[in-house]
Each structure stands twice: as structure tokens, then as C-alpha cells.
Scaffold this motif. Sequence first.
Motif, PDB file in Angstrom:
ATOM      1  N   MET A  22       0.842  -1.194   0.000  1.00 37.51           N
ATOM      2  CA  MET A  22       0.000   0.000   0.000  1.00 37.51           C
ATOM      3  C   MET A  22       0.885   1.256   0.000  1.00 37.51           C
ATOM      4  O   MET A  22       1.844   1.331   0.759  1.00 37.51           O
ATOM      5  N   ALA A  23       0.544   2.186  -0.841  1.00 42.12           N
ATOM      6  CA  ALA A  23       1.245   3.468  -0.823  1.00 42.12           C
ATOM      7  C   ALA A  23       0.671   4.340   0.283  1.00 42.12           C
ATOM      8  O   ALA A  23      -0.511   4.233   0.624  1.00 42.12           O
ATOM      9  N   ASP A  24       1.506   5.197   0.880  1.00 45.59           N
ATOM     10  CA  ASP A  24       1.005   6.083   1.918  1.00 45.59           C
ATOM     11  C   ASP A  24       0.358   7.318   1.285  1.00 45.59           C
ATOM     12  O   ASP A  24       0.369   7.496   0.067  1.00 45.59           O
ATOM     13  N   ARG A  25      -0.223   8.159   2.151  1.00 47.95           N
ATOM     14  CA  ARG A  25      -0.965   9.324   1.647  1.00 47.95           C
ATOM     15  C   ARG A  25      -0.072  10.270   0.849  1.00 47.95           C
ATOM     16  O   ARG A  25      -0.490  10.824  -0.166  1.00 47.95           O
ATOM     17  N   ALA A  26       1.169  10.452   1.322  1.00 43.03           N
ATOM     18  CA  ALA A  26       2.073  11.357   0.609  1.00 43.03           C
ATOM     19  C   ALA A  26       2.360  10.845  -0.797  1.00 43.03           C
ATOM     20  O   ALA A  26       2.379  11.614  -1.768  1.00 43.03           O
ATOM     21  N   ALA A  27       2.570   9.531  -0.933  1.00 45.70           N
ATOM     22  CA  ALA A  27       2.838   8.955  -2.254  1.00 45.70           C
ATOM     23  C   ALA A  27       1.627   9.085  -3.166  1.00 45.70           C
ATOM     24  O   ALA A  27       1.763   9.343  -4.367  1.00 45.70           O
ATOM     25  N   VAL A  28       0.426   8.909  -2.604  1.00 43.89           N
ATOM     26  CA  VAL A  28      -0.797   9.039  -3.401  1.00 43.89           C
ATOM     27  C   VAL A  28      -0.955  10.479  -3.892  1.00 43.89           C
ATOM     28  O   VAL A  28      -1.306  10.716  -5.053  1.00 43.89           O
ATOM     29  N   ARG A  29      -0.690  11.444  -3.002  1.00 41.65           N
ATOM     30  CA  ARG A  29      -0.803  12.852  -3.416  1.00 41.65           C
ATOM     31  C   ARG A  29       0.189  13.174  -4.528  1.00 41.65           C
ATOM     32  O   ARG A  29      -0.151  13.837  -5.508  1.00 41.65           O
ATOM     33  N   ARG A  30       1.437  12.694  -4.365  1.00 41.12           N
ATOM     34  CA  ARG A  30       2.449  12.958  -5.396  1.00 41.12           C
ATOM     35  C   ARG A  30       2.048  12.330  -6.729  1.00 41.12           C
ATOM     36  O   ARG A  30       2.193  12.939  -7.793  1.00 41.12           O
ATOM     37  N   ALA A  31       1.550  11.104  -6.681  1.00 37.15           N
ATOM     38  CA  ALA A  31       1.149  10.423  -7.913  1.00 37.15           C
ATOM     39  C   ALA A  31      -0.037  11.118  -8.577  1.00 37.15           C
ATOM     40  O   ALA A  31      -0.107  11.205  -9.804  1.00 37.15           O
ATOM     41  N   THR A  32      -0.965  11.619  -7.769  1.00 39.07           N
ATOM     42  CA  THR A  32      -2.127  12.338  -8.317  1.00 39.07           C
ATOM     43  C   THR A  32      -1.675  13.618  -9.016  1.00 39.07           C
ATOM     44  O   THR A  32      -2.111  13.925 -10.140  1.00 39.07           O
ATOM     45  N   LEU A  33      -0.798  14.365  -8.360  1.00 39.28           N
ATOM     46  CA  LEU A  33      -0.277  15.589  -8.976  1.00 39.28           C
ATOM     47  C   LEU A  33       0.520  15.276 -10.240  1.00 39.28           C
ATOM     48  O   LEU A  33       0.487  16.037 -11.214  1.00 39.28           O
ATOM     49  N   ASP A  34       1.233  14.135 -10.227  1.00 40.89           N
ATOM     50  CA  ASP A  34       2.010  13.755 -11.405  1.00 40.89           C
ATOM     51  C   ASP A  34       1.091  13.425 -12.576  1.00 40.89           C
ATOM     52  O   ASP A  34       1.392  13.789 -13.725  1.00 40.89           O
ATOM     53  N   LEU A  35      -0.032  12.746 -12.305  1.00 39.78           N
ATOM     54  CA  LEU A  35      -0.992  12.454 -13.366  1.00 39.78           C
ATOM     55  C   LEU A  35      -1.502  13.735 -14.015  1.00 39.78           C
ATOM     56  O   LEU A  35      -1.662  13.819 -15.240  1.00 39.78           O
ATOM     57  N   ILE A  36      -1.761  14.743 -13.173  1.00 44.03           N
ATOM     58  CA  ILE A  36      -2.258  16.024 -13.688  1.00 44.03           C
ATOM     59  C   ILE A  36      -1.157  16.769 -14.436  1.00 44.03           C
ATOM     60  O   ILE A  36      -1.374  17.321 -15.510  1.00 44.03           O
ATOM     61  N   ALA A  37       0.066  16.732 -13.853  1.00 44.76           N
ATOM     62  CA  ALA A  37       1.172  17.493 -14.452  1.00 44.76           C
ATOM     63  C   ALA A  37       1.569  16.959 -15.825  1.00 44.76           C
ATOM     64  O   ALA A  37       2.046  17.709 -16.680  1.00 44.76           O
ATOM     65  N   ARG A  38       1.387  15.655 -16.068  1.00 49.06           N
ATOM     66  CA  ARG A  38       1.766  15.078 -17.351  1.00 49.06           C
ATOM     67  C   ARG A  38       0.895  15.577 -18.498  1.00 49.06           C
ATOM     68  O   ARG A  38       1.249  15.405 -19.664  1.00 49.06           O
ATOM     69  N   ASP A  39      -0.249  16.159 -18.169  1.00 51.38           N
ATOM     70  CA  ASP A  39      -1.135  16.721 -19.204  1.00 51.38           C
ATOM     71  C   ASP A  39      -1.608  18.088 -18.720  1.00 51.38           C
ATOM     72  O   ASP A  39      -2.793  18.404 -18.738  1.00 51.38           O
ATOM     73  N   ARG A  40      -0.651  18.903 -18.287  1.00 51.83           N
ATOM     74  CA  ARG A  40      -0.988  20.159 -17.606  1.00 51.83           C
ATOM     75  C   ARG A  40      -1.737  21.132 -18.518  1.00 51.83           C
ATOM     76  O   ARG A  40      -2.565  21.906 -18.058  1.00 51.83           O
ATOM     77  N   ARG A  41      -1.461  21.095 -19.828  1.00 53.29           N
ATOM     78  CA  ARG A  41      -2.157  22.009 -20.736  1.00 53.29           C
ATOM     79  C   ARG A  41      -3.645  21.696 -20.771  1.00 53.29           C
ATOM     80  O   ARG A  41      -4.481  22.598 -20.687  1.00 53.29           O
ATOM     81  N   ALA A  42      -3.985  20.394 -20.876  1.00 53.51           N
ATOM     82  CA  ALA A  42      -5.394  20.006 -20.877  1.00 53.51           C
ATOM     83  C   ALA A  42      -6.038  20.326 -19.536  1.00 53.51           C
ATOM     84  O   ALA A  42      -7.188  20.773 -19.475  1.00 53.51           O
ATOM     85  N   ALA A  43      -5.284  20.132 -18.441  1.00 49.98           N
ATOM     86  CA  ALA A  43      -5.827  20.446 -17.119  1.00 49.98           C
ATOM     87  C   ALA A  43      -6.117  21.937 -16.992  1.00 49.98           C
ATOM     88  O   ALA A  43      -7.132  22.340 -16.409  1.00 49.98           O
ATOM     89  N   ALA A  44      -5.233  22.749 -17.557  1.00 47.21           N
ATOM     90  CA  ALA A  44      -5.445  24.198 -17.513  1.00 47.21           C
ATOM     91  C   ALA A  44      -6.680  24.601 -18.318  1.00 47.21           C
ATOM     92  O   ALA A  44      -7.451  25.474 -17.897  1.00 47.21           O
ATOM     93  N   VAL A  45      -6.880  23.949 -19.468  1.00 46.64           N
ATOM     94  CA  VAL A  45      -8.067  24.242 -20.290  1.00 46.64           C
ATOM     95  C   VAL A  45      -9.337  23.882 -19.533  1.00 46.64           C
ATOM     96  O   VAL A  45     -10.318  24.645 -19.520  1.00 46.64           O
ATOM     97  N   VAL A  46      -9.333  22.707 -18.889  1.00 41.56           N
ATOM     98  CA  VAL A  46     -10.511  22.276 -18.113  1.00 41.56           C
ATOM     99  C   VAL A  46     -10.789  23.268 -16.986  1.00 41.56           C
ATOM    100  O   VAL A  46     -11.943  23.690 -16.774  1.00 41.56           O
ATOM    101  N   LEU A  47      -9.750  23.661 -16.279  1.00 44.97           N
ATOM    102  CA  LEU A  47      -9.925  24.605 -15.173  1.00 44.97           C
ATOM    103  C   LEU A  47     -10.444  25.951 -15.675  1.00 44.97           C
ATOM    104  O   LEU A  47     -11.343  26.548 -15.065  1.00 44.97           O
ATOM    105  N   ALA A  48      -9.913  26.418 -16.808  1.00 47.72           N
ATOM    106  CA  ALA A  48     -10.342  27.710 -17.349  1.00 47.72           C
ATOM    107  C   ALA A  48     -11.803  27.680 -17.786  1.00 47.72           C
ATOM    108  O   ALA A  48     -12.566  28.625 -17.510  1.00 47.72           O
ATOM    109  N   LEU A  49     -12.213  26.597 -18.446  1.00 47.95           N
ATOM    110  CA  LEU A  49     -13.596  26.496 -18.896  1.00 47.95           C
ATOM    111  C   LEU A  49     -14.571  26.427 -17.724  1.00 47.95           C
ATOM    112  O   LEU A  49     -15.615  27.090 -17.730  1.00 47.95           O
ATOM    113  N   HIS A  50     -14.250  25.620 -16.722  1.00 45.66           N
ATOM    114  CA  HIS A  50     -15.137  25.539 -15.562  1.00 45.66           C
ATOM    115  C   HIS A  50     -15.193  26.866 -14.807  1.00 45.66           C
ATOM    116  O   HIS A  50     -16.252  27.257 -14.300  1.00 45.66           O
TER     117      HIS A  50
END
Length: 571
Positions: free
Chosen positions: A1-29
Motif C-alpha cells: 500500500m502506498a502512503d498518503r504522501a505517495a498518493v498525493r504525489r502520484a495524483t499531482l504527477d498524473l495532472i502534471a503530465r497533461d498540464r495544458r489540458a488540465a489548464a483548459v478544463v480549469l479555465a472552462l469551468h
Amino acid sequence: MADRAAVRRATLDLIARDRRAAAVVLALHSAAAIAGLATPWLLGRIIDEVSGGAGIGTVDRLALAIGGCVLAQALLTRYAQYAGHRFGERAVARLRERFVRQALQLPVSVVEHAGTGDLATRSSVDVSTVGTMVRDVLPVIMLSLAELALLIGAIFLLHPLLGLVALVGFPTIYAGTRWYLRRAGAAYLAEGAATAELTDALTTTAEGARTVEALGLADERIRYGTERIGHMWATRRATLALRSVFFPVAEGSYALPIAAVLLFGGFFLDKGWFTLGEVVAAALYLQRAIGPLDQMLQWIEQAQRGMASFARVLGVGMVPPEPRGESSTPRGERLVVRGARFAYPEGHDVLHGIDLEVQPGERLAIVGPSGAGKSTLARLLAGIDAPREGTVSVGGCPVTDLDPAERRRRIALVTQEHHVFIGSLRDNLAFAAPGASDEQMREALAAVGADWHTDLPEGLDTQLGDGALDLSAADAQQIALARLVLADPHTLILDEATAALDPTTARRTERSLGAVVAGRTVIAIAHRLNTAHDADRVAVLEDGRIAELGSHHELVAAGGTYAALWRSWHG
């Protein structure tokens, strides 16, 4: 099992790998949320304008502006959701690919210890839950927080006092959410583990259905499955108990700010502190805030489930991979076992000081009663497990220290267990030798006596597995042996590799293999003593020790354990 810190880092990494699309989603919402803020304010303006005696033209213009804002919000929300789903699906695709790579890199012993149910649950239920979290939950929570902040900010802009009053009820929601989050993570991890146990129980029962029926174990398996269902039910009741406290507390607090604003604004309205339009607009903003607040709290529950699943998915990558050996190359092909002792986790030794040498090109048969340690010794020779004490080496190098790819190139293990992958016959054979030609594949099949392949309707392109040609256990085992021929290792370890074949087919297959493996080292775990008869030497295992070692004729003449087995075999 990964700990909470590892889960947070992995979640941010998933977002960072497609940061342009994430920025578009955030801007539209965000644009959709801002467009939605205008409606309550415009309604308040209409009330104040009408109270001030404005004409119908002013009201029409303000009403038309409201319609425009509603349309803009609908369009922006639609495209925001579309972009969000595309972003989420790409993120989940990367997660699935990484999970498969990590699962395939797991040591075989770890996979066997974890069980089919655990890995199946992580690769299906848990990955799917993480996908829902990334695609739906995280954007909703983030944007609900942003919309909530904008709505409260808009009330403060109307009047600071109304903004302060609007915060009534939020302390209760905060306290309830904090109470829930402290307990939810562990509860959902327990629920995931219980689900994996139930999946494993159902899978093993289904796979061993014939054995269950033959041995009359149906009642025992039903009892075991019922216990697993009871355990899973208990964990789900635990998470339900948390939700049954959290949601009523949160939802009961929604009406407090609206009531407070209306009472406070109405009381001081005559004193000129506020206009009627400001009070109405503040109440409408708070009413509108219930939507994102309720949505955020609803999805927090799903986020906890997703975080627990993500911890399980990431846990696969935390297992240490098979050790990478030193750069030294084995000098020769001689297998040597010295003082090997081995125990499975939390168990007693099943091998006790094994000493054995296997010369290059020798054919060694290992025989003995069930539970003597034959398969365990085979796993040590193949480098799947390491001895607790002693050494197992090939060409002077410890087997477990070799690079896994190099070890598998030199030593191949074929067990009683076999698998036919969904795909063509060619695909199934190419696992062992990706560069093999069709002619080489046909020769490998012929070498193991799989003459049935010539009758297939589409030859090597015939599809196998679920929904296609369903092979018998004997045919599937011959495919496994054909892979062995294509892999072409210098040492073959056959752990009852022809057990699924009938005696006549097994004998024919063993003779065919005999011609193919000439000059190679062959170690055969023999359940049929004909194999031992044909071997250069026979090792007899009893209670984890080598009781006898010699040729067939020597051991028969000695009149010991092997001689008794031989006489029993021939009646």
C-alpha cells in the motif's frame, strides 16, 4: 500500500503530465462559474430597479442579460465536461499502462503469494475507481471549491456584513468533514482488501470446481465464501456508518446561512443598511452555493474510495523488482546446490540441507512422495526463490544474482500450470521467441507431438481462448512445451510438465522432447517413473532431503525407497 504522501504525489504527477489540458478544463469551468454568478446579481438589480420605478425597457434588458449568462454557462459547462473527460481518460490510460508494466515486473514469488484475486481486483476494480476519481471527482471538487469561493466573495462584494453572516453553518460542515476524513481512509482500505479476498475466494473456487466436486468440498467452499462475504459486508457497513453521520450533518447545515441572511437582512432593511435587492441576491447566491457544496461533499466520499484504490494500485510499483545481478558471466552451465535450506513465509523448513550437482547435458529425474519438496527444489534451481541458507549457482554464479532476463535465457521452468492467452496460436508461441519464423513454430509444435495444429482451420492464425477455439488441458500443455523448445535454454526444468496428458500422449511427447533436448541439461520432476528410468541419474527426495542418488539400475539394485517405488509403479 502506498502512503498518503505517495498518493498525493502520484495524483499531482498524473495532472502534471497533461498540464495544458488540465489548464483548459480549469479555465472552462471557471468561466462557467463566473457566468453563473451574474444571474443572482442581475435579479437583485431588477428588484432594486423596479423598486426605484424603472421602466419595462430596463427590466427587459436585464432579463435578456440573464438569458445570455445562462446560455453562456450551459455552453461553457458542456465543453468543460467534454475536455475533462478526455483529460481523465488519457490520465487513466497512462495509469493502466504503468500498472501492467509494474505487474509484469513483479517477482513470480510475490505474484503467487498475493493471489489471483488481489491482483485482479487491483487491475480492474481499483484502476476503474481511480479512473472515476481522476476523470470526475478531482475536477468537480476543485471547481466546486472555486465556485464556492466565488459565490461567497460575491456576497462580500454586495455587503461585508452579509458576507460574514453567510459564513454561519460552515464551521459545522468543516467539523463534520474533518471527522469523516480522519476515519474514511482506513475504512475504505479495509473495504478494498475485503473485496480482494472475496474475489480470490470466488476465483479459486471456480478454477478448482472439478476438484471441489470430486473431493466433496462444496460445503466447505460455500462456508469459506460466506465468511468472505460477511467480512466484506462488515467493512461496507463501516463505511456506510461514516456516511450516515457525515451527510446528515453536512446537509442539515445548508439552510442555516440562508435563514441567517434573510433574518439579519430583513431586520436591518428598514435601517437602510442594505437594499432589498442585495438581501435577495445574497440569499440567491447562498441557495446557489448549495449545489457546488453538496456536489463537493458527495464527491469527497468517492474521493476517499478513489484514494484508497490509488494506494492499492501504487502499491504494486512499491514491490522491489527482481534483483539485478552483477556484470559477471557464469563460467559454464553446471548447476550446483550446496547446503540449501528453504522455508515459505511463516512456515518451517521444507528443504533441509540439499547438496546436488547437475553436469551440463545431464538428464536428472527427481522423484518422491507428495510434499517431499520436489517443486520447491525446482523453484530454487530456476531462481524463482532463494534458499534461506546455502547457495544455488550456475557456472559459479548464484542463480538469484543473475539478471532476470539472463537467468530465463539460460534456465527455463515449465510447471503443471499452463495458460493459453487470448490471441492467435502464433501470438501464444511468440511469447517465448518473438523473432521465430512460422516454420520454426511449426517445428516446435511437431517436436512436442502437437500434431493437432495441422488440422486447425487457419493454421497459426487460429484464434485461441475465450470466445474462440477452446483447447483441452493436454493441448494447452503442449503449447507450453512448444514455447520451451522455441526459448532454447541450456537447462530445462520440467515440473511434472506432462501431468495433464494421458499416459500414451505423455510418453509420445516425452520421446519427442528427448530428441529436441539432446545435449541440454534436463531436470524432470517425475510423477511417472518411466521418466526416471530414461534419466542418467535419479534423485529421491524424502521429507526435504535427498535420500538416494544414482542411476535407475543402481537404485533398483540397492533395494531402497526408489526400488519400492518402482515395484509399486509396476504392480
